[in-house]
Motif scaffolding. Structure first.
Motif, PDB file in Angstrom:
ATOM      1  N   ILE A  94      -3.691  34.300   9.918  1.00  0.00           N
ATOM      2  CA  ILE A  94      -3.323  33.582  11.136  1.00  0.00           C
ATOM      3  C   ILE A  94      -4.548  33.210  11.969  1.00  0.00           C
ATOM      4  O   ILE A  94      -4.525  32.223  12.695  1.00  0.00           O
ATOM      5  CB  ILE A  94      -2.280  34.343  11.988  1.00  0.00           C
ATOM      6  N   ARG A  95      -5.639  33.970  11.829  1.00  0.00           N
ATOM      7  CA  ARG A  95      -6.864  33.606  12.559  1.00  0.00           C
ATOM      8  C   ARG A  95      -7.483  32.337  11.989  1.00  0.00           C
ATOM      9  O   ARG A  95      -8.141  31.590  12.708  1.00  0.00           O
ATOM     10  CB  ARG A  95      -7.871  34.762  12.524  1.00  0.00           C
ATOM     11  N   CYS A  96      -7.248  32.077  10.709  1.00  0.00           N
ATOM     12  CA  CYS A  96      -7.738  30.826  10.118  1.00  0.00           C
ATOM     13  C   CYS A  96      -6.931  29.622  10.607  1.00  0.00           C
ATOM     14  O   CYS A  96      -7.455  28.501  10.652  1.00  0.00           O
ATOM     15  CB  CYS A  96      -7.670  30.899   8.589  1.00  0.00           C
ATOM     16  N   ILE A  97      -5.667  29.851  10.963  1.00  0.00           N
ATOM     17  CA  ILE A  97      -4.809  28.721  11.331  1.00  0.00           C
ATOM     18  C   ILE A  97      -5.296  28.020  12.591  1.00  0.00           C
ATOM     19  O   ILE A  97      -5.148  26.806  12.731  1.00  0.00           O
ATOM     20  CB  ILE A  97      -3.344  29.194  11.473  1.00  0.00           C
ATOM     21  N   ASN A  98      -5.903  28.771  13.538  1.00  0.00           N
ATOM     22  CA  ASN A  98      -6.438  28.093  14.723  1.00  0.00           C
ATOM     23  C   ASN A  98      -7.954  28.219  14.832  1.00  0.00           C
ATOM     24  O   ASN A  98      -8.528  28.110  15.900  1.00  0.00           O
ATOM     25  CB  ASN A  98      -5.758  28.586  15.998  1.00  0.00           C
TER      26      ASN A  98
END
Length: 261
Positions: A65-69
């Motif tokens: 999820i840290r890659c998503i933003n």
């Protein structure tokens, strides 16, 4: 094991999702030096869908999820949020961050600012909202997370559960299309966990698109449209809560659930 998790509306459970994906990951890789945190991950979330991501520590859940933003930069593959591909172009990164609200394990509030100012700051600085309008919105959101009486206090004067609810209100103030939660209750005392989970449940019932990394399995059973089980940087298994918790197919899923349920 099936590491491909693309699906259409007929396979998304819960009745709130749409065939139109709002988040798509295609063959996403992420390395931290020699360690590969994500391995060719394919993942898709429909509008108004609630996806809960579970798995052992070090499985890649938070990295996902840290890659998503773009809190972490992926090394390979494609990430698309609401039609915008995440690239090196700062304009694309900013566009995606405007549409994704993020709530962390730690609350990350500004200690020298009041609760009201913490929540109102984003709309003023990023959306160009006037001070009056931003503070009106902030109060509405503090009421939504059930702590309007704390508006004039500072973060240090609040309990951990209250601080996390302020953090949720702050993320919502940007009017995101997707909310990302990275183990939002892991830093809380046990008696404060439910007050935060109840706020997240309300967001789910209101139709917010959410990806939630959590160890709270009862929450996953109650709220998720789909549950994703990750291990060793891969998506091992995906299903409805009933499918995954009651009838897991993969041995790694069975072993993990036997240890925690």
């Amino acid at each position: 094991m099936n590491n491909t998790v693309f699906t259409d509306a007929t396979k998304m459970s819960g009745g709130r999702s749409s065939k139109d994906a709002i988040v798509t990951l295609e063959n996403v890789d992420k390395h931290f030096k020699e360690f590969q945190a994500l391995k060719k991950v394919n993942f898709q979330v429909g509008k108004q869908e609630v996806v809960v991501v579970i798995g052992p520590s070090g499985s890649g859940k938070s990295t996902l999820i840290r890659c998503i933003n773009r809190l972490e930069e992926h090394d390979g593959g494609r990430i698309v949020v609401d039609g915008t591909e995440l690239t090196m172009d700062i304009r694309n990164i900013q566009a995606i961050r405007r549409e994704t609200g993020m709530v962390f394990q730690s609350f990350n509030l500004f200690p020298h600012l009041s609760v009201l100012t913490n929540v109102a700051m984003g709309p003023r600085q990023v959306r160009g909202m006037s001070k009056v309008k931003a503070e009106e919105l902030a109060m509405e959101l503090l009421e939504r997370v059930q702590i309007p009486e704390q508006a004039s206090k500072y973060p240090s004067q609040l309990s951990g559960g209250q601080q996390q609810r302020v953090a949720i209100a702050r993320a919502l103030a940007m009017k995101p299309k997707v909310m990302l939660f990275d183990e939002p209750t892991s830093a809380l005392d046990p008696e404060m966990i439910n007050e935060v989970l109840d706020v997240i449940k309300e967001l789910a019932h209101d139709g917010m698109t959410m990806i939630v990394v959590t160890h709270e399995m009862n929450f996953a059973r109650e709220v998720a449209d789909r549950v994703v089980f990750m291990a060793d940087g891969e998506i091992v298994e995906v299903g409805t809560p009933k499918e995954l918790f009651d009838h897991p197919k993969e041995e790694r899923t069975k072993k993990f659930l036997s240890q925690i349920l």
